[in-house]
Design an enzyme around this catalytic site. Structure first.
Site, PDB file in Angstrom:
ATOM      1  N   HIS A  55       0.843  -1.197   0.000  1.00 31.19           N
ATOM      2  CA  HIS A  55       0.000   0.000   0.000  1.00 31.19           C
ATOM      3  C   HIS A  55       0.876   1.245   0.000  1.00 31.19           C
ATOM      4  O   HIS A  55       1.828   1.348   0.780  1.00 31.19           O
ATOM      5  CB  HIS A  55      -0.911   0.013   1.227  1.00 31.19           C
ATOM      6  CG  HIS A  55      -1.773   1.239   1.330  1.00 31.19           C
ATOM      7  ND1 HIS A  55      -2.722   1.562   0.375  1.00 31.19           N
ATOM      8  CD2 HIS A  55      -1.815   2.239   2.244  1.00 31.19           C
ATOM      9  CE1 HIS A  55      -3.310   2.692   0.714  1.00 31.19           C
ATOM     10  NE2 HIS A  55      -2.781   3.128   1.840  1.00 31.19           N
ATOM     11  N   SER A  56       0.572   2.197  -0.885  1.00 33.51           N
ATOM     12  CA  SER A  56       1.261   3.477  -0.968  1.00 33.51           C
ATOM     13  C   SER A  56       2.757   3.261  -1.277  1.00 33.51           C
ATOM     14  O   SER A  56       3.083   2.688  -2.306  1.00 33.51           O
ATOM     15  CB  SER A  56       1.028   4.263   0.329  1.00 33.51           C
ATOM     16  OG  SER A  56       1.317   5.632   0.164  1.00 33.51           O
ATOM     17  N   LEU A  57       3.661   3.696  -0.404  1.00 34.93           N
ATOM     18  CA  LEU A  57       5.078   3.374  -0.587  1.00 34.93           C
ATOM     19  C   LEU A  57       5.235   1.879  -0.811  1.00 34.93           C
ATOM     20  O   LEU A  57       6.015   1.433  -1.663  1.00 34.93           O
ATOM     21  CB  LEU A  57       5.880   3.803   0.645  1.00 34.93           C
ATOM     22  CG  LEU A  57       7.288   3.180   0.804  1.00 34.93           C
ATOM     23  CD1 LEU A  57       8.215   3.650  -0.306  1.00 34.93           C
ATOM     24  CD2 LEU A  57       7.870   3.512   2.179  1.00 34.93           C
ATOM     25  N   SER A  59      -1.928  -0.953  -3.921  1.00 34.89           N
ATOM     26  CA  SER A  59      -2.986  -0.106  -3.387  1.00 34.89           C
ATOM     27  C   SER A  59      -2.464   1.299  -3.111  1.00 34.89           C
ATOM     28  O   SER A  59      -1.339   1.476  -2.638  1.00 34.89           O
ATOM     29  CB  SER A  59      -3.515  -0.742  -2.094  1.00 34.89           C
ATOM     30  OG  SER A  59      -4.366   0.137  -1.392  1.00 34.89           O
TER      31      SER A  59
END
Length: 255
Positions: A99-101, A123
């Site tokens: 998720h993200s990074l 995500s």
């Protein structure tokens, strides 16, 4: 950065009740958390997975059991940790989830795994060369402020705790540098595996419109699912079951 640390980067997210599960594991899930977080943040999404799934989470310096270490690392250290701690284990078909990074790191690791990577679930992250707000800020301080105050995931108590706020700010600053490094040349990263892409329709950090561009990162099928919610839509109670179900779909491989 404590470059001499010998602490493990990967830890099991199965818990005590799953002791011995790794011996019977038939598929592996690698979990990559978002900036400033440790892998246990995503535990609600993976704790209900079948017992035959070995679940390993990435712990960057300064998070959870590595809290005492100074935050900060390079992309090659993350990739080396996979070679040193994951690839030396029993070979298993592997799914990466971030998720993200974590989505940037998961995709990079998926490329490292080659044919062993059977699917990727990403995500809250932009594809290719898409503009990333935290990277476009004038200073690191502006980027940290963006992640802390506008992401929707920072608890109010943390903002009132000077010690914890200083620590999370340091971790976020380190993670912004890592994400910038991981984004260099990212448009050329392409997996030979199905790609599941998740995003929030009200995410202030990652607009959902460009998410279809993730199709350029795979030679296989790319499925995009948009959820109502902000940057942390996947942890909202009303979405956890569906996100976990997408992980189950990704983990279905031919044994």
């Amino acid at each position: 950065m404590n470059s001499l640390s010998t602490a493990s980067w990967w830890t099991s997210l199965r818990g005590r009740a799953a002791t011995g599960v790794a011996d019977a594991a038939r598929v592996r899930l690698l979990v990559f958390p978002h900036s400033g977080a440790g892998p246990n943040t995503l535990l609600p999404l993976v704790e209900g997975l079948p017992a035959y799934v070995e679940v390993l989470g990435l712990s960057l310096p300064g998070r959870e059991r590595r809290f005492g270490e100074t935050p900060g690392c390079r992309l090659d250290q993350v990739l080396d940790s996979v070679s040193d701690e994951v690839l030396v284990r029993d070979p298993l078909p592997t799914v990466v989830f971030g998720h993200s990074l974590g989505a940037l790191l998961a995709t990079r690791v998926g490329g490292l795994l080659g044919p062993q990577c059977r699917a990727a679930v990403v995500s809250g992250q932009m594809p290719g060369r898409s503009r990333r707000p935290a990277h476009a800020t004038t200073t690191d301080e502006d980027a940290v402020r963006l992640l802390l105050l506008e992401s929707g995931g920072t608890p109010a108590w943390l903002l009132q705790d000077p010690v914890m706020l200083e620590h999370i700010t340091c971790a976020l600053r380190a993670d912004i540098a890592l994400s910038r490094e991981a984004a260099v040349g990212f448009e050329d990263v392409r997996l030979d595996a199905p790609l599941y892409v998740l995003g929030g329709t009200s995410d202030p950090l990652v607009p959902h419109e460009p998410l279809d561009g993730w199709a350029s990162h795979t030679t296989g099928e790319c499925r995009v699912r948009r959820f109502d919610g902000d940057h942390f839509f996947l942890l909202a109670q009303e979405h956890r079951f569906e996100v976990a179900d997408i992980l189950r779909q990704a983990l279905v491989v031919e044994f």
